[in-house]
Write an enzyme that holds these catalytic residues in place. Sequence first.
Site, PDB file in Angstrom:
ATOM      1  N   THR A  72      -1.745   8.622   2.947  1.00 37.61           N
ATOM      2  CA  THR A  72      -1.822   7.179   2.666  1.00 37.61           C
ATOM      3  C   THR A  72      -2.545   6.568   3.867  1.00 37.61           C
ATOM      4  O   THR A  72      -3.226   7.287   4.593  1.00 37.61           O
ATOM      5  CB  THR A  72      -0.402   6.578   2.543  1.00 37.61           C
ATOM      6  OG1 THR A  72       0.283   6.816   3.788  1.00 37.61           O
ATOM      7  CG2 THR A  72       0.402   7.190   1.409  1.00 37.61           C
ATOM      8  N   GLU A  73      -2.307   5.302   4.128  1.00 38.32           N
ATOM      9  CA  GLU A  73      -2.884   4.704   5.343  1.00 38.32           C
ATOM     10  C   GLU A  73      -2.099   5.127   6.592  1.00 38.32           C
ATOM     11  O   GLU A  73      -2.429   4.711   7.699  1.00 38.32           O
ATOM     12  CB  GLU A  73      -2.803   3.174   5.268  1.00 38.32           C
ATOM     13  CG  GLU A  73      -3.695   2.535   4.257  1.00 38.32           C
ATOM     14  CD  GLU A  73      -3.494   1.019   4.238  1.00 38.32           C
ATOM     15  OE1 GLU A  73      -2.507   0.509   4.809  1.00 38.32           O
ATOM     16  OE2 GLU A  73      -4.330   0.342   3.643  1.00 38.32           O
ATOM     17  N   ARG A  98       3.889  -7.548   4.663  1.00 35.66           N
ATOM     18  CA  ARG A  98       3.318  -8.528   5.589  1.00 35.66           C
ATOM     19  C   ARG A  98       1.985  -9.056   5.074  1.00 35.66           C
ATOM     20  O   ARG A  98       1.672 -10.213   5.203  1.00 35.66           O
ATOM     21  CB  ARG A  98       3.086  -7.881   6.964  1.00 35.66           C
ATOM     22  CG  ARG A  98       4.328  -7.736   7.783  1.00 35.66           C
ATOM     23  CD  ARG A  98       4.017  -7.084   9.109  1.00 35.66           C
ATOM     24  NE  ARG A  98       3.502  -5.738   8.932  1.00 35.66           N
ATOM     25  CZ  ARG A  98       3.057  -4.959   9.914  1.00 35.66           C
ATOM     26  NH1 ARG A  98       3.053  -5.396  11.145  1.00 35.66           N
ATOM     27  NH2 ARG A  98       2.639  -3.749   9.682  1.00 35.66           N
ATOM     28  N   ASN A 100      11.471   0.740   2.190  1.00 34.78           N
ATOM     29  CA  ASN A 100      10.311   1.595   2.433  1.00 34.78           C
ATOM     30  C   ASN A 100       9.467   1.183   3.638  1.00 34.78           C
ATOM     31  O   ASN A 100       8.809   2.026   4.241  1.00 34.78           O
ATOM     32  CB  ASN A 100       9.452   1.589   1.153  1.00 34.78           C
ATOM     33  CG  ASN A 100       8.054   2.109   1.376  1.00 34.78           C
ATOM     34  OD1 ASN A 100       7.850   3.304   1.586  1.00 34.78           O
ATOM     35  ND2 ASN A 100       7.062   1.221   1.360  1.00 34.78           N
ATOM     36  N   VAL A 130       2.041  12.995   3.730  1.00 34.64           N
ATOM     37  CA  VAL A 130       1.621  12.225   2.556  1.00 34.64           C
ATOM     38  C   VAL A 130       0.346  11.490   2.945  1.00 34.64           C
ATOM     39  O   VAL A 130       0.344  10.767   3.952  1.00 34.64           O
ATOM     40  CB  VAL A 130       2.688  11.172   2.155  1.00 34.64           C
ATOM     41  CG1 VAL A 130       2.276  10.461   0.870  1.00 34.64           C
ATOM     42  CG2 VAL A 130       4.059  11.803   2.012  1.00 34.64           C
ATOM     43  N   ALA A 147       0.843  -1.204   0.000  1.00 28.58           N
ATOM     44  CA  ALA A 147       0.000   0.000   0.000  1.00 28.58           C
ATOM     45  C   ALA A 147       0.876   1.252   0.000  1.00 28.58           C
ATOM     46  O   ALA A 147       2.106   1.163   0.057  1.00 28.58           O
ATOM     47  CB  ALA A 147      -0.894  -0.003   1.243  1.00 28.58           C
ATOM     48  N   TYR A 193       8.567   8.335  16.873  1.00 27.78           N
ATOM     49  CA  TYR A 193       8.511   8.219  15.409  1.00 27.78           C
ATOM     50  C   TYR A 193       9.608   9.089  14.785  1.00 27.78           C
ATOM     51  O   TYR A 193      10.352   8.628  13.908  1.00 27.78           O
ATOM     52  CB  TYR A 193       7.134   8.619  14.866  1.00 27.78           C
ATOM     53  CG  TYR A 193       7.112   8.617  13.358  1.00 27.78           C
ATOM     54  CD1 TYR A 193       7.142   7.420  12.659  1.00 27.78           C
ATOM     55  CD2 TYR A 193       7.120   9.814  12.637  1.00 27.78           C
ATOM     56  CE1 TYR A 193       7.171   7.411  11.271  1.00 27.78           C
ATOM     57  CE2 TYR A 193       7.147   9.812  11.249  1.00 27.78           C
ATOM     58  CZ  TYR A 193       7.169   8.608  10.571  1.00 27.78           C
ATOM     59  OH  TYR A 193       7.214   8.600   9.198  1.00 27.78           O
TER      60      TYR A 193
HETATM   61  C1  8X3 Z   1       5.579  11.335   7.703  1.00 26.82           C
HETATM   62  C2  8X3 Z   1       5.648  12.803   7.921  1.00 26.82           C
HETATM   63  O1  8X3 Z   1       5.011  14.745   9.429  1.00 26.82           O
HETATM   64  O2  8X3 Z   1       3.356  12.990   9.115  1.00 26.82           O
HETATM   65  O3  8X3 Z   1       6.783  10.720   7.969  1.00 26.82           O
HETATM   66  O4  8X3 Z   1       5.313  12.608  10.464  1.00 26.82           O
HETATM   67  S1  8X3 Z   1       4.797  13.286   9.299  1.00 26.82           S
END
Ligand code: 8X3
Length: 256
Positions: free
Chosen positions: A191-192, A37, A90, A189, A15, A156
């Site tokens: 996406t999911e 996965r 990725n 971005v 995805a 993150y």
């Molecule tokens: C994705 C960008 O800003 O949503 O890695 O964390 S953010």
Amino acid sequence: MRLKGKIAFITGASAGIGAATAMAFAQEGARLLLAARRAGKLAQTASRAVDRGAAAVHSISLDVRSRFAVQRAIDELPPEWAEIDILVNNAGLSRGMDKLYTGRIEDWEEMIDTNVKGLLYVARAVVPGMVVRGRGHVVTLGSMAGEMVYPNGAVYCASKAAARTINDGLREDLLGTPVRVTSIDPGLVETEFSQIRFHGDVEKAAKVYKGIKPLTGEDIADAILWAVTRPAHVNIARVSLTSIHQANTLLVHRES
Ligand code: 8X3
């Protein structure tokens, strides 16, 4: 047909950015080695890639968090798939948005195991073959989040800062070989990504992109395709890209 005859290995291909990259590469005639996965979703990506013109597609059900599964998947590739030219490293995710001192430790483990350790395991399994063959290109999916931390996103962001350092270190360690190393560092971005971050809360996820025109997986795939189709002596170190509505991780303009 700029990727005709090239084997591209894309992780997280079921995805989002991974699937969009598979389509962009398919249109250029690549042979696609797709890993994810979710076998069902991956099969859908694979069949769309064939329709888009991929020279061939081989799918692998793989969780990059498993060091042994990653090594086995590479070691057991059929000979006609073994000579990987392009790795798009990725597979990655975010889980939760919480203050660091109240965050769920399970979320941290999942992000670090996938975004940092998984990234390392895949690079460690694939890059030696590139060095031996004297050709290859590694594309790491970083993030704007690796450049500037935002509140409630420390783990993150740290995982993406690690990806950035790993990518830079890999480029240093490959100096003197023809193997190229690129980091693609997007901002928001759609996406999911946010649905996964919020454990399936669709409304909360939609709010992330409210009032802006976010980047799409196709926009990122376009940048990846550009980076991997430069002349062999040109190494694109980093592509940092955002929506026109985003200046950095902290500054977003929303139309009301
Ligand atoms: C994705 C960008 O800003 O949503 O890695 O964390 S953010």
